[in-house]
Design an enzyme around this catalytic site. Structure first.
Site, PDB file in Angstrom:
ATOM      1  N   ARG A   6     -31.188   6.588   0.186  1.00  0.00           N
ATOM      2  CA  ARG A   6     -32.412   7.207   0.683  1.00  0.00           C
ATOM      3  C   ARG A   6     -32.923   8.142  -0.397  1.00  0.00           C
ATOM      4  O   ARG A   6     -32.525   9.281  -0.486  1.00  0.00           O
ATOM      5  CB  ARG A   6     -32.107   7.967   1.968  1.00  0.00           C
ATOM      6  CG  ARG A   6     -33.314   8.285   2.803  1.00  0.00           C
ATOM      7  CD  ARG A   6     -32.931   8.970   4.089  1.00  0.00           C
ATOM      8  NE  ARG A   6     -32.199   8.088   4.982  1.00  0.00           N
ATOM      9  CZ  ARG A   6     -31.662   8.482   6.112  1.00  0.00           C
ATOM     10  NH1 ARG A   6     -31.756   9.740   6.477  1.00  0.00           N
ATOM     11  NH2 ARG A   6     -31.016   7.628   6.881  1.00  0.00           N
ATOM     12  N   ASP A   9     -19.146  12.159   4.514  1.00  0.00           N
ATOM     13  CA  ASP A   9     -19.434  13.582   4.628  1.00  0.00           C
ATOM     14  C   ASP A   9     -18.547  14.183   5.712  1.00  0.00           C
ATOM     15  O   ASP A   9     -17.990  13.476   6.557  1.00  0.00           O
ATOM     16  CB  ASP A   9     -20.911  13.805   4.979  1.00  0.00           C
ATOM     17  CG  ASP A   9     -21.829  13.589   3.788  1.00  0.00           C
ATOM     18  OD1 ASP A   9     -21.383  13.840   2.656  1.00  0.00           O
ATOM     19  OD2 ASP A   9     -22.981  13.167   3.987  1.00  0.00           O
ATOM     20  N   ARG A  56     -13.607   7.767  -8.780  1.00  0.00           N
ATOM     21  CA  ARG A  56     -13.949   8.781  -9.765  1.00  0.00           C
ATOM     22  C   ARG A  56     -13.252  10.076  -9.364  1.00  0.00           C
ATOM     23  O   ARG A  56     -13.080  10.359  -8.168  1.00  0.00           O
ATOM     24  CB  ARG A  56     -15.458   9.016  -9.821  1.00  0.00           C
ATOM     25  CG  ARG A  56     -16.264   7.792 -10.220  1.00  0.00           C
ATOM     26  CD  ARG A  56     -16.044   7.404 -11.659  1.00  0.00           C
ATOM     27  NE  ARG A  56     -16.707   8.343 -12.578  1.00  0.00           N
ATOM     28  CZ  ARG A  56     -16.600   8.269 -13.906  1.00  0.00           C
ATOM     29  NH1 ARG A  56     -15.836   7.324 -14.461  1.00  0.00           N
ATOM     30  NH2 ARG A  56     -17.239   9.129 -14.676  1.00  0.00           N
ATOM     31  N   GLU A  88     -18.414  21.081 -13.706  1.00  0.00           N
ATOM     32  CA  GLU A  88     -17.823  19.850 -13.187  1.00  0.00           C
ATOM     33  C   GLU A  88     -18.002  18.706 -14.179  1.00  0.00           C
ATOM     34  O   GLU A  88     -19.103  18.456 -14.659  1.00  0.00           O
ATOM     35  CB  GLU A  88     -18.464  19.453 -11.854  1.00  0.00           C
ATOM     36  CG  GLU A  88     -18.108  20.360 -10.698  1.00  0.00           C
ATOM     37  CD  GLU A  88     -18.584  19.814  -9.361  1.00  0.00           C
ATOM     38  OE1 GLU A  88     -18.920  18.610  -9.282  1.00  0.00           O
ATOM     39  OE2 GLU A  88     -18.622  20.588  -8.397  1.00  0.00           O
ATOM     40  N   ARG A 144     -22.770  19.435 -13.449  1.00  0.00           N
ATOM     41  CA  ARG A 144     -23.386  20.589 -12.803  1.00  0.00           C
ATOM     42  C   ARG A 144     -22.492  21.806 -12.973  1.00  0.00           C
ATOM     43  O   ARG A 144     -21.315  21.697 -13.336  1.00  0.00           O
ATOM     44  CB  ARG A 144     -23.639  20.334 -11.320  1.00  0.00           C
ATOM     45  CG  ARG A 144     -22.383  20.086 -10.492  1.00  0.00           C
ATOM     46  CD  ARG A 144     -22.737  19.779  -9.039  1.00  0.00           C
ATOM     47  NE  ARG A 144     -21.561  19.622  -8.199  1.00  0.00           N
ATOM     48  CZ  ARG A 144     -21.588  19.454  -6.880  1.00  0.00           C
ATOM     49  NH1 ARG A 144     -22.760  19.422  -6.251  1.00  0.00           N
ATOM     50  NH2 ARG A 144     -20.480  19.318  -6.183  1.00  0.00           N
ATOM     51  N   TYR A 167     -16.869   6.737   1.189  1.00  0.00           N
ATOM     52  CA  TYR A 167     -17.305   8.114   1.000  1.00  0.00           C
ATOM     53  C   TYR A 167     -17.839   8.632   2.330  1.00  0.00           C
ATOM     54  O   TYR A 167     -18.752   8.044   2.919  1.00  0.00           O
ATOM     55  CB  TYR A 167     -18.384   8.236  -0.075  1.00  0.00           C
ATOM     56  CG  TYR A 167     -18.787   9.677  -0.268  1.00  0.00           C
ATOM     57  CD1 TYR A 167     -17.983  10.538  -1.013  1.00  0.00           C
ATOM     58  CD2 TYR A 167     -19.921  10.190   0.346  1.00  0.00           C
ATOM     59  CE1 TYR A 167     -18.316  11.877  -1.151  1.00  0.00           C
ATOM     60  CE2 TYR A 167     -20.260  11.520   0.206  1.00  0.00           C
ATOM     61  CZ  TYR A 167     -19.456  12.356  -0.542  1.00  0.00           C
ATOM     62  OH  TYR A 167     -19.775  13.680  -0.662  1.00  0.00           O
ATOM     63  N   ARG A 224     -40.037  14.327  -1.647  1.00  0.00           N
ATOM     64  CA  ARG A 224     -40.828  14.976  -0.613  1.00  0.00           C
ATOM     65  C   ARG A 224     -42.187  15.367  -1.174  1.00  0.00           C
ATOM     66  O   ARG A 224     -42.260  15.938  -2.261  1.00  0.00           O
ATOM     67  CB  ARG A 224     -40.106  16.220  -0.085  1.00  0.00           C
ATOM     68  CG  ARG A 224     -38.783  15.886   0.595  1.00  0.00           C
ATOM     69  CD  ARG A 224     -38.114  17.134   1.116  1.00  0.00           C
ATOM     70  NE  ARG A 224     -36.822  16.813   1.698  1.00  0.00           N
ATOM     71  CZ  ARG A 224     -35.755  17.587   1.639  1.00  0.00           C
ATOM     72  NH1 ARG A 224     -35.840  18.760   1.032  1.00  0.00           N
ATOM     73  NH2 ARG A 224     -34.617  17.219   2.192  1.00  0.00           N
TER      74      ARG A 224
END
Length: 381
Positions: free
Chosen positions: A171, A348, A247, A298, A277, A346, A175
């Protein structure tokens, strides 16, 4: 029943709590010296900052039951993730929004104008994107794709985005307003005292025993009526079909007096910057005040045998291997595979908790009805 849970992350904690409340005896074994898995948090002794030891986790969900469930065990504070990205010497807000578009292209477009402008940039000849790169080019065009997706994705996954499936960019977050809240879910927040305290609350039941620094061994299963396994699926079978691809992350930790970057997460989209990041952990607890700061750079790389697996790759080779492991699992009685590692997906945190609640309820129903308990309540493939 006597039930064994392997791993002390959210999957085992939630399933274990549900079964304990139903009157079953639950034992949890965890090979690390702490609970909460990769969501583990702890206070830095020097700065007092609550550190997300294995990288930041932000709780966000549209699932009201899950939101109410976690609040049974911890007070949640409001938190919205507002990510920035340094690209080409400038700082932009993510996800790509109207401010990002206007800043990047030096324009002052209104929403309708921006929508038409981006559509004109997009590679509209790509009717059915098959790769990550095609997905990005189709929806934002080459300039935004190159700046915000190409370099970051190459570093994160260790391969060219044309080798990754389009599904990774399921997705595309674009915006056409000035909303820079990274997530779009109704319920967002952080546990006031960290995720480890939250998991401690879930595990706080007289029917649950936890053994840390206790690796799982197959012989343990003989002493229990059922096993819920949240470790690596391939590890349960001693990697007999090979190792599934992951990973992993390396963290370069450093401290700073004051405010290092002014935000919790700063992405680095340029491929020439080796890290993906920098996270500044005191900003994940904005209700607290700290003079010092703890930051992580990271770095993403291929996961080796002794590394902590973070992100399942799930490319063609991994899916073929996964199918063989699924077949093995489904022929193994008395074990249910759960969670991110157990199902090689994966997940959440909110999805992990939702599935754990569903697994616990499904298990109790199968036992009540005298039916065999499946190896997977949620199919990995």
């Amino acid at each position: 029943m006597n039930v064994l849970m392997v791993g002390a992350g959210f999957s085992s904690a939630v399933i274990g709590r549900e079964l304990a409340e139903a009157g079953h005896a639950v034992t949890i074994v965890e090979q690390r010296d702490h609970i909460a898995g990769n969501c583990h948090t702890e206070r830095d002794p020097d700065t007092g900052v609550m550190v997300h030891v294995y990288g930041p986790h932000i709780f966000h969900t549209d699932d009201r039951e899950v939101w109410e469930y976690v609040q049974r065990f911890s007070t949640f504070k409001p938190y919205e993730n507002r990510v920035k990205s340094t690209v080409g010497g400038s700082v932009y807000s993510l996800p790509i929004n109207l401010h990002t578009i206007n800043q990047f292209f030096g324009k002052t477009l209104r929403p309708e104008e921006a929508r038409a402008f981006i559509e004109a940039q997009a590679a509209t000849h790509i009717d059915d994107p098959q790769t990550f790169e095609e997905q990005g080019l189709r929806f934002v065009g080459p300039e935004l794709y190159q700046a915000f997706f190409h370099g970051y994705t190459t570093k994160q996954w260790g391969c060219h985005p044309s080798a990754l499936p389009a599904s990774i960019l399921k997705r595309l977050p674009v915006r056409f307003n000035y909303n820079d809240n990274y997530f779009f879910h109704r319920f967002q927040g952080m546990p006031e005292h960290g995720y480890t305290a939250l998991v401690e609350g879930i595990l706080d039941h007289p029917g649950i025993r936890v053994h840390l620094e206790t690796p799982f061994e197959a012989a343990m299963a003989r002493d229990y009526d059922h096993v819920f396994y949240s470790g690596p699926l391939d590890g349960y079978f001693d990697y007999s079909e090979g190792r599934l691809g992951y990973r992993t992350l390396d963290f370069e930790r450093f401290t700073h007096h004051g405010d290092y970057q002014g935000c919790a997460v700063m992405n680095y989209g340029d491929e020439s910057v080796p890290y993906t990041r920098i996270t500044e952990h005191k900003h994940f607890s904005p209700w607290e005040q700290h003079d010092g700061s703890v930051c992580y750079k990271e770095y993403s790389r291929a996961c080796g045998p002794d590394d902590i697996p973070y992100y399942p790759i799930r490319l063609v080779d991994e899916k073929a291997m996964l199918a063989r492991y699924v077949e093995k699992a489904e022929s193994t009685a008395g074990v249910t595979f759960v969670g991110r590692l157990g199902t090689y997906r994966y997940l959440d945190m909110d999805v992990t908790i939702r599935e754990a609640l569903d697994v616990a309820r499904g298990f109790l129903e199968h036992r009540r009805d005298g039916e065999p308990v499946p190896a997977f309540f949620k199919a990995p493939l």
